[in-house]
Design a protein around this motif. Structure first.
Motif, PDB file in Angstrom:
ATOM      1  N   GLY A 115     -60.476  61.735 -59.935  1.00 23.13           N
ATOM      2  CA  GLY A 115     -59.583  62.864 -59.791  1.00 23.13           C
ATOM      3  C   GLY A 115     -58.755  63.054 -61.049  1.00 23.13           C
ATOM      4  O   GLY A 115     -58.878  62.289 -62.020  1.00 23.13           O
ATOM      5  N   GLN A 116     -57.894  64.054 -61.024  1.00 22.21           N
ATOM      6  CA  GLN A 116     -57.066  64.388 -62.189  1.00 22.21           C
ATOM      7  C   GLN A 116     -55.796  63.546 -62.257  1.00 22.21           C
ATOM      8  O   GLN A 116     -55.147  63.500 -63.305  1.00 22.21           O
ATOM      9  CB  GLN A 116     -56.702  65.862 -62.158  1.00 22.21           C
ATOM     10  CG  GLN A 116     -57.904  66.773 -62.336  1.00 22.21           C
ATOM     11  CD  GLN A 116     -58.568  66.557 -63.669  1.00 22.21           C
ATOM     12  OE1 GLN A 116     -57.946  66.597 -64.710  1.00 22.21           O
ATOM     13  NE2 GLN A 116     -59.878  66.309 -63.633  1.00 22.21           N
ATOM     14  N   GLY A 117     -55.419  62.942 -61.163  1.00 24.24           N
ATOM     15  CA  GLY A 117     -54.248  62.075 -61.144  1.00 24.24           C
ATOM     16  C   GLY A 117     -53.024  62.731 -60.555  1.00 24.24           C
ATOM     17  O   GLY A 117     -52.877  63.961 -60.560  1.00 24.24           O
ATOM     18  N   THR A 118     -52.142  61.893 -60.044  1.00 24.34           N
ATOM     19  CA  THR A 118     -50.860  62.342 -59.526  1.00 24.34           C
ATOM     20  C   THR A 118     -49.802  61.341 -59.977  1.00 24.34           C
ATOM     21  O   THR A 118     -50.002  60.133 -59.900  1.00 24.34           O
ATOM     22  CB  THR A 118     -50.893  62.493 -57.992  1.00 24.34           C
ATOM     23  OG1 THR A 118     -49.662  63.046 -57.531  1.00 24.34           O
ATOM     24  CG2 THR A 118     -51.150  61.167 -57.280  1.00 24.34           C
ATOM     25  N   GLN A 119     -48.682  61.853 -60.458  1.00 27.78           N
ATOM     26  CA  GLN A 119     -47.660  60.993 -61.052  1.00 27.78           C
ATOM     27  C   GLN A 119     -46.753  60.396 -59.979  1.00 27.78           C
ATOM     28  O   GLN A 119     -46.292  61.096 -59.075  1.00 27.78           O
ATOM     29  CB  GLN A 119     -46.813  61.796 -62.042  1.00 27.78           C
ATOM     30  CG  GLN A 119     -45.700  61.008 -62.704  1.00 27.78           C
ATOM     31  CD  GLN A 119     -46.225  59.938 -63.655  1.00 27.78           C
ATOM     32  OE1 GLN A 119     -47.195  60.166 -64.373  1.00 27.78           O
ATOM     33  NE2 GLN A 119     -45.578  58.780 -63.664  1.00 27.78           N
ATOM     34  N   VAL A 120     -46.506  59.108 -60.115  1.00 24.68           N
ATOM     35  CA  VAL A 120     -45.548  58.402 -59.269  1.00 24.68           C
ATOM     36  C   VAL A 120     -44.480  57.810 -60.179  1.00 24.68           C
ATOM     37  O   VAL A 120     -44.792  57.083 -61.121  1.00 24.68           O
ATOM     38  CB  VAL A 120     -46.229  57.290 -58.453  1.00 24.68           C
ATOM     39  CG1 VAL A 120     -45.187  56.423 -57.749  1.00 24.68           C
ATOM     40  CG2 VAL A 120     -47.202  57.881 -57.450  1.00 24.68           C
TER      41      VAL A 120
END
Length: 124
Positions: A115-120
């Motif tokens: 996936g493109q990623g999600t920031q945490v």
């Protein structure tokens, strides 16, 4: 080609929880997993799941994170509890992982789809 879309990232205080979700456009055989990366560091395998519900975790998250997947093998989640500042990273969903055992399951090189990623971001 399998497309993966992550959601659920955000900014929270240390000790709080977040739930990441990953939805795949199609079924892919093998592991599904979560990886994370911060600038200047290598990508790290966080958790992986394999039918019939075999799971693997990095030592740094064991006991705090839980990976699950729906029966259709197209939706996966990562429940992250008791978050720490060192958990801050871009989190990526991956699918089509091959091999067997924890080492393969948490090795990003074993996965075909990302996936493109999600920031945490976890603040102290």
């Amino acid at each position: 080609q399998v497309q993966l879309v992550e959601s659920g990232g955000g900014s929270v205080q240390a000790g709080r929880s977040l739930r990441l979700s990953c939805k795949a456009s199609a079924y892919s055989a093998g592991y599904m997993g979560w990886f994370r990366q911060t600038p200047g560091k290598e990508r790290e395998g966080v958790a992986a799941i394999y039918r019939p519900g075999i799971t693997y975790y990095a030592d740094s998250v064991k006991g705090r994170f839980t990976i699950t997947q729906d029966g259709d093998w197209k939706t996966m989640a990562l429940q992250m509890n008791n978050l720490k500042p060192e958990d801050s990273a871009m989190y990526y969903c991956a699918a089509g992982g091959s091999g067997s055992g924890k080492r393969s399951a948490l090795d990003g090189m074993k996965y075909n789809y990302w996936g493109q990623g999600t920031q945490v971001t976890v603040t102290s």
